[in-house]
Write a protein that holds these residues in place. Structure first.
Motif, PDB file in Angstrom:
ATOM      1  N   GLU A  82       1.220  -1.365   0.168  1.00  0.00           N
ATOM      2  CA  GLU A  82      -0.045   0.239   0.044  1.00  0.00           C
ATOM      3  C   GLU A  82       1.105   1.060  -0.098  1.00  0.00           C
ATOM      4  O   GLU A  82       2.195   0.849   0.051  1.00  0.00           O
ATOM      5  CB  GLU A  82      -0.657  -0.082   1.374  1.00  0.00           C
ATOM      6  N   THR A  84       0.159   4.696   1.231  1.00  0.00           N
ATOM      7  CA  THR A  84       0.680   5.619   2.435  1.00  0.00           C
ATOM      8  C   THR A  84       1.696   5.409   3.523  1.00  0.00           C
ATOM      9  O   THR A  84       2.351   7.047   3.625  1.00  0.00           O
ATOM     10  CB  THR A  84      -0.659   5.560   3.116  1.00  0.00           C
ATOM     11  N   ARG A 114       0.243  -7.255  -3.232  1.00  0.00           N
ATOM     12  CA  ARG A 114      -0.081  -8.363  -1.562  1.00  0.00           C
ATOM     13  C   ARG A 114      -0.337  -9.699  -2.777  1.00  0.00           C
ATOM     14  O   ARG A 114      -0.713 -10.212  -3.587  1.00  0.00           O
ATOM     15  CB  ARG A 114      -1.433  -7.534  -1.396  1.00  0.00           C
ATOM     16  N   GLU A 116      -2.223 -12.385  -1.898  1.00  0.00           N
ATOM     17  CA  GLU A 116      -4.103 -12.162  -1.499  1.00  0.00           C
ATOM     18  C   GLU A 116      -4.013 -14.294  -3.061  1.00  0.00           C
ATOM     19  O   GLU A 116      -2.916 -14.954  -3.286  1.00  0.00           O
ATOM     20  CB  GLU A 116      -4.661 -11.426  -2.373  1.00  0.00           C
ATOM     21  N   GLN A 123      -5.953  -8.902  -6.970  1.00  0.00           N
ATOM     22  CA  GLN A 123      -4.370  -9.607  -7.811  1.00  0.00           C
ATOM     23  C   GLN A 123      -3.120  -9.395  -7.221  1.00  0.00           C
ATOM     24  O   GLN A 123      -3.719  -8.961  -5.547  1.00  0.00           O
ATOM     25  CB  GLN A 123      -4.252  -8.542  -8.431  1.00  0.00           C
ATOM     26  N   GLU A 132      -2.205  11.938  -0.821  1.00  0.00           N
ATOM     27  CA  GLU A 132      -2.602  11.832   0.738  1.00  0.00           C
ATOM     28  C   GLU A 132      -1.786  13.458   0.880  1.00  0.00           C
ATOM     29  O   GLU A 132      -1.238  14.609  -0.301  1.00  0.00           O
ATOM     30  CB  GLU A 132      -0.952  11.180   0.696  1.00  0.00           C
ATOM     31  N   ARG A 269     -12.276  -0.850   7.675  1.00  0.00           N
ATOM     32  CA  ARG A 269     -11.127  -0.565   6.550  1.00  0.00           C
ATOM     33  C   ARG A 269     -10.376  -1.347   7.243  1.00  0.00           C
ATOM     34  O   ARG A 269     -10.303  -1.285   8.498  1.00  0.00           O
ATOM     35  CB  ARG A 269     -10.959   0.590   5.769  1.00  0.00           C
ATOM     36  N   TYR A 274      -6.164   3.847  10.549  1.00  0.00           N
ATOM     37  CA  TYR A 274      -7.567   4.770  10.307  1.00  0.00           C
ATOM     38  C   TYR A 274      -7.951   5.421  11.974  1.00  0.00           C
ATOM     39  O   TYR A 274      -7.871   4.980  12.834  1.00  0.00           O
ATOM     40  CB  TYR A 274      -8.233   4.585   9.633  1.00  0.00           C
ATOM     41  N   ALA A 291     -14.976  -2.811  -3.678  1.00  0.00           N
ATOM     42  CA  ALA A 291     -14.875  -1.525  -3.272  1.00  0.00           C
ATOM     43  C   ALA A 291     -12.899  -0.778  -4.650  1.00  0.00           C
ATOM     44  O   ALA A 291     -12.804  -1.531  -4.808  1.00  0.00           O
ATOM     45  CB  ALA A 291     -13.399  -1.734  -2.253  1.00  0.00           C
TER      46      ALA A 291
END
Ligand code: HAM
Length: 441
Positions: A82, A84, A114, A116, A123, A132, A269, A274, A291
């Motif tokens: 990710e 951030t 990732r 997954e 994917q 950001e 999330r 967060y 999403a």
């Protein structure tokens, strides 16, 4: 010997699909730039600790999905799962919090990784547009971010001639309060979960994670968990007055702009950082992985990464692959995707015979240098094959040169849709002006 296939869950995105994919990505980035965000580039890998500390120990990302490896210097590195944590790391490395020009507003597009289980819309290698804003706690920026994502997704759909609106794109919004609100809430939530654990009703993932972060119980997909969580205490009832006011202001600003928000008290999330505003965009035509983007505030992330003062931030990421899937109805890596190809070049050079090769090559090169997309066929191929290749390229004009033209110092400009043709002296300036005229440039 067998050819080497692509890695599972890491699709190739080939032309002409890549043009549609790039248009979506560009529309998203342009929207971010319209909101005053500047493009940034950071490395695709970081020290593993950036994600381990930043994304959080209770998350699937950190526990199961990171591509982590040791480099030749013995450092543990991870391909970014990710964006951030890496962006905040970059801001801290550059001393941005002390630089004065805050908020620091940046955006970028790139691949993330990732591990997954691949399925429709999910994917192992995928692309996000990430935005950001760092160094601000102003609720105005929260509202700006939610609007930016909404506008960016709508602009992305338009590139495919489609529309995203309140009927097919949901904007779910929640507030997760501040970190200071968490201990009391975690205690209340764990007290609620205790009897379910004692009765053996909690899923294994929740049992192992709830003492790190019980919020994860809200996004567990294990059978029976949604029913258990339906009556769980909600964070919004345990947040400070300040966080509540902040949320009210965000909602007011969004309502004033007509953003069709859906209040979702259970939206947590899958990342631990967060705080306060948390939101997600869901395309209603996608299945389980609906999403197409999401984001939120991460007011404590800089401190998790070692900064010893508060340095707040908020951001979002939009999934380019999933947005593509939603608007085109097929994943971008699908080899059977039926996407109308776009013209690759405007002018196609057809050399008929070896003598034409050099003068035609010079003309084509001159056109390219004037910004006219041009290509030249191979001089070893037959005329029929060259005209076929010109049609496939979807060029509007062919520049044809055979022995006669070479002898007379001319080139034939042929309109490939009408068949009309004119002769032009072999002078780059004259050819250029005839071509510009024919193309209405
Ligand atoms: P995220 O919800 O993990 O958030 O990812 C954002 C979007 O990336 C998702 O909504 C989805 O469209 C896409 N996406 C995620 N995983 C996959 C996958 N395996 N395959 C295809 N698409 C995927 C974040 O990444 C946060 N960093 C967002 C953020 C920025 N929060 C604050 N700032």
């Amino acid at each position: 010997m067998k050819i080497i296939d692509s890695v599972k869950g890491a699709p190739d995105i080939l032309p002409p699909v890549s043009a549609g994919f790039n248009a979506i990505e560009a529309a998203m980035l342009t929207t971010a730039q319209t909101f005053g965000y500047e493009r940034i580039r950071t490395p695709v890998f970081e020290h593993t600790e950036v994600f381990a500390r930043g994304v959080g120990a209770s998350t699937d990302i950190v526990n199961k999905e990171m591509y982590t490896f040791e480099d030749k210097g013995g450092r543990s590195l991870t391909l970014r799962p990710e964006g951030t944590a890496g962006i905040v790391r970059a801001a801290l490395s550059a001393g941005i919090p002390r630089g004065g020009a805050l908020p620091w507003k940046v955006c970028w597009a790139g691949e993330l990784f990732r591990y997954e289980r691949p399925q429709s819309g999910r994917q192992r290698s995928f692309t996000q547009v990430d935005v950001e804003a760092l160094g601000t706690s102003d609720p105005l920026i929260d509202a700006e971010m939610v609007i930016l994502g909404w506008d960016a997704l709508r602009a992305a759909a338009r590139t495919a001639g489609k529309t995203f609106d309140a009927d097919n794109l949901e904007v779910r919004l929640n507030t997760l309060g501040d970190r200071a609100d968490r201990p009391a809430y975690h205690a209340a939530l764990n007290a609620y979960l205790d009897p379910f654990e004692a009765a053996g009703q909690l899923s294994e993932d929740v049992v192992t994670r709830r003492h790190i972060n019980p919020l994860r119980a809200f996004d567990s997909k294990a059978p029976g968990m949604a029913e258990i969580m339906a009556n769980a205490p909600l964070l919004k009832d345990h947040i400070s007055e300040e966080a509540r006011d902040h949320h009210r202001m965000v909602v007011r600003l969004l309502e004033a702009e007509g953003i069709p928000i859906i209040h979702d008290d259970r939206l947590v999330r899958g990342l631990d950082y967060y705080t306060r505003t948390t939101f997600e965009y869901q395309a209603t035509n996608l299945g389980a992985q609906s999403a197409v983007g999401g984001g939120g505030r991460f007011d404590g992330l800089a401190e998790d990464l070692g900064w010893n003062e508060p340095f707040q931030g908020i951001g979002l990421a939009l999934g380019v692959d999933r947005t593509y899937l939603s608007v085109y109805g097929v994943p971008p890596g699908d080899p059977n995707a039926r996407i109308a190809p776009a013209p690759r070049v405007e002018v196609y050079g057809i050399p008929m015979g070896q003598d034409a090769l050099e003068p035609l090559f010079s003309l084509v090169t001159a056109l390219r240098r004037e910004g006219i997309r041009a290509e030249m066929g191979e001089s070893t191929r037959k005329a029929r094959a060259l005209f076929k290749a010109a049609d496939r390229s979807m060029a509007r004009l062919a520049l044809v040169m055979g022995d006669d033209e070479v002898a007379q110092g001319e080139v034939t400009i042929k309109d490939l849709s009408t068949g009309e043709q004119v002769s032009c002296p072999l002078d780059p300036a004259k050819v250029l002006s005839s071509i510009r005229q024919a193309l209405n440039l």
